[in-house]
Design a protein around this motif. Structure first.
Motif, PDB file in Angstrom:
ATOM      1  N   CYS A   1      -9.589  -1.470   5.955  1.00 51.29           N
ATOM      2  CA  CYS A   1      -9.684  -0.782   7.143  1.00 51.29           C
ATOM      3  C   CYS A   1     -11.110  -0.916   7.859  1.00 51.29           C
ATOM      4  O   CYS A   1     -11.343  -0.938   8.953  1.00 51.29           O
ATOM      5  CB  CYS A   1      -9.456   1.122   6.935  1.00 51.29           C
ATOM      6  SG  CYS A   1      -7.866   1.152   6.632  1.00 51.29           S
TER       7      CYS A   1
ATOM      8  N   TYR B   1       0.778  -1.273   0.093  1.00 53.35           N
ATOM      9  CA  TYR B   1       0.083   0.022   0.120  1.00 53.35           C
ATOM     10  C   TYR B   1       0.954   1.231   0.062  1.00 53.35           C
ATOM     11  O   TYR B   1       0.521   2.256  -0.662  1.00 53.35           O
ATOM     12  CB  TYR B   1      -0.892   0.100   1.344  1.00 53.35           C
ATOM     13  CG  TYR B   1      -1.887   1.263   1.101  1.00 53.35           C
ATOM     14  CD1 TYR B   1      -2.750   1.355  -0.046  1.00 53.35           C
ATOM     15  CD2 TYR B   1      -2.080   2.007   2.270  1.00 53.35           C
ATOM     16  CE1 TYR B   1      -3.630   2.530   0.163  1.00 53.35           C
ATOM     17  CE2 TYR B   1      -2.766   3.249   2.189  1.00 53.35           C
ATOM     18  CZ  TYR B   1      -3.500   3.219   1.098  1.00 53.35           C
ATOM     19  OH  TYR B   1      -4.438   4.721   0.995  1.00 53.35           O
TER      20      TYR B   1
ATOM     21  N   THR C   1     -13.230   7.686   5.579  1.00 52.39           N
ATOM     22  CA  THR C   1     -13.731   6.553   5.385  1.00 52.39           C
ATOM     23  C   THR C   1     -14.512   6.173   6.519  1.00 52.39           C
ATOM     24  O   THR C   1     -14.750   4.899   6.908  1.00 52.39           O
ATOM     25  CB  THR C   1     -13.015   5.285   4.706  1.00 52.39           C
ATOM     26  OG1 THR C   1     -11.744   5.187   5.810  1.00 52.39           O
ATOM     27  CG2 THR C   1     -12.618   5.565   3.496  1.00 52.39           C
TER      28      THR C   1
ATOM     29  N   LEU D   1      -6.699   8.016   4.539  1.00 58.67           N
ATOM     30  CA  LEU D   1      -7.804   7.288   3.898  1.00 58.67           C
ATOM     31  C   LEU D   1      -8.922   6.983   5.111  1.00 58.67           C
ATOM     32  O   LEU D   1     -10.188   7.151   4.834  1.00 58.67           O
ATOM     33  CB  LEU D   1      -7.005   5.948   3.697  1.00 58.67           C
ATOM     34  CG  LEU D   1      -8.161   4.848   2.729  1.00 58.67           C
ATOM     35  CD1 LEU D   1      -8.233   5.341   1.353  1.00 58.67           C
ATOM     36  CD2 LEU D   1      -7.299   3.512   2.679  1.00 58.67           C
ATOM     37  N   ARG D   2      -8.561   6.605   6.144  1.00 62.03           N
ATOM     38  CA  ARG D   2      -9.165   6.735   7.428  1.00 62.03           C
ATOM     39  C   ARG D   2     -10.053   7.794   7.728  1.00 62.03           C
ATOM     40  O   ARG D   2     -11.168   7.958   7.963  1.00 62.03           O
ATOM     41  CB  ARG D   2      -8.410   6.122   8.651  1.00 62.03           C
ATOM     42  CG  ARG D   2      -7.709   4.778   8.701  1.00 62.03           C
ATOM     43  CD  ARG D   2      -6.635   4.709   9.649  1.00 62.03           C
ATOM     44  NE  ARG D   2      -7.291   5.057  11.034  1.00 62.03           N
ATOM     45  CZ  ARG D   2      -6.670   5.373  12.020  1.00 62.03           C
ATOM     46  NH1 ARG D   2      -5.501   5.597  12.139  1.00 62.03           N
ATOM     47  NH2 ARG D   2      -7.144   5.672  13.163  1.00 62.03           N
TER      48      ARG D   2
ATOM     49  N   ASP E   1      -6.520   2.442  -3.249  1.00 59.99           N
ATOM     50  CA  ASP E   1      -7.297   2.781  -1.981  1.00 59.99           C
ATOM     51  C   ASP E   1      -8.803   2.162  -1.830  1.00 59.99           C
ATOM     52  O   ASP E   1      -8.997   2.004  -0.501  1.00 59.99           O
ATOM     53  CB  ASP E   1      -7.743   4.296  -2.096  1.00 59.99           C
ATOM     54  CG  ASP E   1      -6.387   5.184  -1.966  1.00 59.99           C
ATOM     55  OD1 ASP E   1      -5.263   4.761  -1.344  1.00 59.99           O
ATOM     56  OD2 ASP E   1      -6.496   6.437  -2.357  1.00 59.99           O
ATOM     57  N   TYR E   2      -9.467   1.570  -2.835  1.00 57.48           N
ATOM     58  CA  TYR E   2     -10.629   1.056  -2.215  1.00 57.48           C
ATOM     59  C   TYR E   2     -10.484  -0.336  -1.747  1.00 57.48           C
ATOM     60  O   TYR E   2     -11.252  -0.696  -0.773  1.00 57.48           O
ATOM     61  CB  TYR E   2     -11.593   1.036  -3.709  1.00 57.48           C
ATOM     62  CG  TYR E   2     -11.071   0.137  -4.963  1.00 57.48           C
ATOM     63  CD1 TYR E   2     -11.017  -1.128  -4.933  1.00 57.48           C
ATOM     64  CD2 TYR E   2     -10.520   0.807  -5.953  1.00 57.48           C
ATOM     65  CE1 TYR E   2     -10.583  -1.845  -6.014  1.00 57.48           C
ATOM     66  CE2 TYR E   2      -9.853   0.320  -7.117  1.00 57.48           C
ATOM     67  CZ  TYR E   2      -9.807  -1.072  -7.134  1.00 57.48           C
ATOM     68  OH  TYR E   2      -9.199  -1.888  -8.053  1.00 57.48           O
TER      69      TYR E   2
ATOM     70  N   ALA F   1      -7.905  -0.774   0.287  1.00 59.35           N
ATOM     71  CA  ALA F   1      -7.201  -0.536   1.548  1.00 59.35           C
ATOM     72  C   ALA F   1      -8.441   0.007   2.326  1.00 59.35           C
ATOM     73  O   ALA F   1      -8.416  -0.521   3.613  1.00 59.35           O
ATOM     74  CB  ALA F   1      -6.067   0.675   1.432  1.00 59.35           C
ATOM     75  N   SER F   2      -9.297   0.461   1.766  1.00 64.12           N
ATOM     76  CA  SER F   2     -10.214   1.189   2.773  1.00 64.12           C
ATOM     77  C   SER F   2     -11.285  -0.003   3.002  1.00 64.12           C
ATOM     78  O   SER F   2     -11.859  -0.019   4.299  1.00 64.12           O
ATOM     79  CB  SER F   2     -11.419   2.252   2.022  1.00 64.12           C
ATOM     80  OG  SER F   2     -11.205   2.116   0.944  1.00 64.12           O
TER      81      SER F   2
ATOM     82  N   LYS G   1      -0.345   7.903   4.599  1.00 61.95           N
ATOM     83  CA  LYS G   1      -1.508   7.446   3.620  1.00 61.95           C
ATOM     84  C   LYS G   1      -2.621   6.970   4.248  1.00 61.95           C
ATOM     85  O   LYS G   1      -4.004   7.136   4.069  1.00 61.95           O
ATOM     86  CB  LYS G   1      -0.919   6.191   2.624  1.00 61.95           C
ATOM     87  CG  LYS G   1       0.059   6.965   1.547  1.00 61.95           C
ATOM     88  CD  LYS G   1       0.446   5.827   0.470  1.00 61.95           C
ATOM     89  CE  LYS G   1      -0.619   5.606  -0.491  1.00 61.95           C
ATOM     90  NZ  LYS G   1      -0.114   4.821  -1.623  1.00 61.95           N
ATOM     91  N   LEU G   2      -2.466   5.993   5.090  1.00 64.76           N
ATOM     92  CA  LEU G   2      -3.628   5.175   5.935  1.00 64.76           C
ATOM     93  C   LEU G   2      -4.295   6.261   6.526  1.00 64.76           C
ATOM     94  O   LEU G   2      -5.770   5.938   6.781  1.00 64.76           O
ATOM     95  CB  LEU G   2      -3.007   4.150   6.811  1.00 64.76           C
ATOM     96  CG  LEU G   2      -2.731   2.765   6.249  1.00 64.76           C
ATOM     97  CD1 LEU G   2      -2.157   2.171   7.288  1.00 64.76           C
ATOM     98  CD2 LEU G   2      -3.870   2.066   5.639  1.00 64.76           C
TER      99      LEU G   2
END
Ligand code: URA
Length: 435
Positions: free
Chosen positions: A42, A28, A171, A167-168, A35-36, A38-39, A163-164
């Motif tokens: 998460c 990642y 989302t 994204l969090r 991203d989709y 990884a989300s 990055k995470l």
């Protein structure tokens, strides 16, 4: 390995292996996992949680995703403190100079504001000229000379978290225990400190709303830090009310200066003394005797000695140290407004997150990464939980550069302040210590 299989496994409540977690973080970070996916992972972690083993693996993978800082050029024990995020939380600005004045080194990597919570780097940047993008070699020199430096996280430190986290943030997966633990500890462990004191906030202004959740979060972080060979301690502190009276960058620095001069609000001073004393004791000073360290820190607060250490750091990092002696130099907002109580009674409680949102509406924080902060914007509280107030008396002063900002913030502020007939029960500021 396929991302699809990892998502499915976590969705079904199964445990991911260390190899799978490390693969996910590496790929990642490199950009090979979209991203989709990884989300989706998460969200599966948010819903299903993670075991201690998984959380440890995730933390270490985040720590190892970029460069590590090497502080071996610093002479002496290095201690850091980290807060999980709050409203009006300017403790780092006070605690770091106190600890450094005592002779323990503080090489601090701090963050910017996040959601409704403020960030130390934004606060410091309200001082004219203050630089937070200092290379590590220069940071080490400043720490060796003055005992402390506070800088921002560069792009190379724990890039997976950068990055995470982004994204969090979009989302709805910020408030997940394993994700918070790995985000905070992944960054902390990439820096090279001997001891870490965590300030885990609990209540309406923090990411963890209940004491039980906060205790669990603190225990996990302490355990993972120990597994990485650090000396660890966590305090659980109250965030059902903002800390101190100032919310907003320049005003918070001014309140920190008052506190270092021995004239700060009681709650803020108490938490700072407690944090600094634990940091010093954990570093092994005075035989690690907390009570003795606490007496020494109180005398530093009364003598105002640590303000010079703060001024030295400001000067060394390019800031105008005269502002520390003359806080009246800090920029003033163009407009202000008094928020008045709508009825007589006790302040039975506040929604601290709402106060954070009000300061954001005034311009003291960002809605997007690109937003410019208005350093002079913010809130100065005149009454706090437990105070008795007459109808029409000031609850707070709001500061901003536009009328519509004052308007929106006043509404949010009033909706977040609860007035009733009964005085609320007193809640201690420091709720627990996790070793
Ligand atoms: N602070 C962080 O750095 N990460 C989180 O997930 C929450 C607070």
């Amino acid at each position: 390995m396929r991302m699809y299989d990892l998502i499915r496994k976590k969705r079904d409540g199964l445990e991911l292996s260390g190899e799978e977690i490390r693969w996910f973080v590496e790929e990642y970070t490199k950009g090979t996992i979209p991203d989709y996916q990884a989300s989706a992972l998460c969200m599966a972690i948010y819903l299903r949680g993670m075991t201690m083993e998984e959380t440890t693996e995730l933390t270490f993978a985040i720590r190892d995703s970029g460069e590590k800082l090497h502080f071996d050029g610093i002479n002496g024990i290095r201690v850091d403190k980290h807060s999980t995020g709050g409203v009006g939380d300017k403790t780092s600005l006070i605690v770091a100079p106190l600890v450094a004045t005592f002779g323990v080194k503080v090489a601090k990597i701090s963050g910017r504001g996040l959601g409704h919570t403020g960030g130390t780097i934004d606060k410091l940047e309200s001082i004219k000229g203050f630089r937070t993008d200092i290379p590590v070699e220069e940071m080490i020199k400043i720490v060796n000379r003055y005992g402390l430096a506070i800088v921002g996280q560069n792009a190379e430190l724990a890039p997976a978290d950068k990055k995470l986290y982004a994204l969090r943030d979009v989302t709805a997966t910020v408030e997940s225990m394993p994700l918070i633990v790995s985000s905070i500890m992944g960054k902390k462990l990439a820096a090279d400190d001997d001891c870490i004191v965590l300030d885990v906030k609990t209540g309406s202004g923090s990411f963890m709303k209940t004491l039980d959740e906060s205790r669990q979060l603190a225990s996990m972080m302490v355990e993972i830090g120990k597994r990485a060979g650090k000396k660890m301690l966590a305090l659980i502190t109250d965030m059902d009310r903002p800390l101190g009276l100032a919310i907003g960058n320049a005003m918070e620095v001014q309140e920190a200066i008052e506190t270092l001069n021995g004239n700060g609000p009681e709650d803020l001073t108490q938490i700072c003394v407690c944090l600094a004393s634990h940091m010093i004791a954990l570093a092994g000073c005075c035989g690690g005797d907390y009570a003795y360290c606490e007496r020494q820190v109180w005398s530093l607060i009364r003598s105002g000695e640590a303000i010079q250490t703060f001024a030295n750091m400001v000067h060394a990092q390019g800031g105008d140290a005269l502002w520390i002696q003359h806080p009246e130099f800090f920029p003033r907002a163009k407009l202000s407004r008094i928020v008045r109580a709508g009825k007589t009674g006790y302040i039975t409680g506040v929604n601290t997150e709402g106060y954070g949102m009000a300061s954001l509406l005034l311009g003291a924080g960002r809605n997007t990464k690109e937003d410019q902060i208005d350093y002079s914007a913010g809130i100065l509280l005149r009454a706090k939980t437990g105070d008795f107030i007459e109808e029409g008396e000031p609850l707070a002063f709001l500061f901003a550069d536009r009328e519509e900002r004052l308007e929106a913030a006043e509404k949010t502020f009033l909706e977040s302040t609860f007035i009733g007939d009964q005085a609320p029960e007193k809640r201690p500021l420091i709720l627990d210590v996790i070793r």
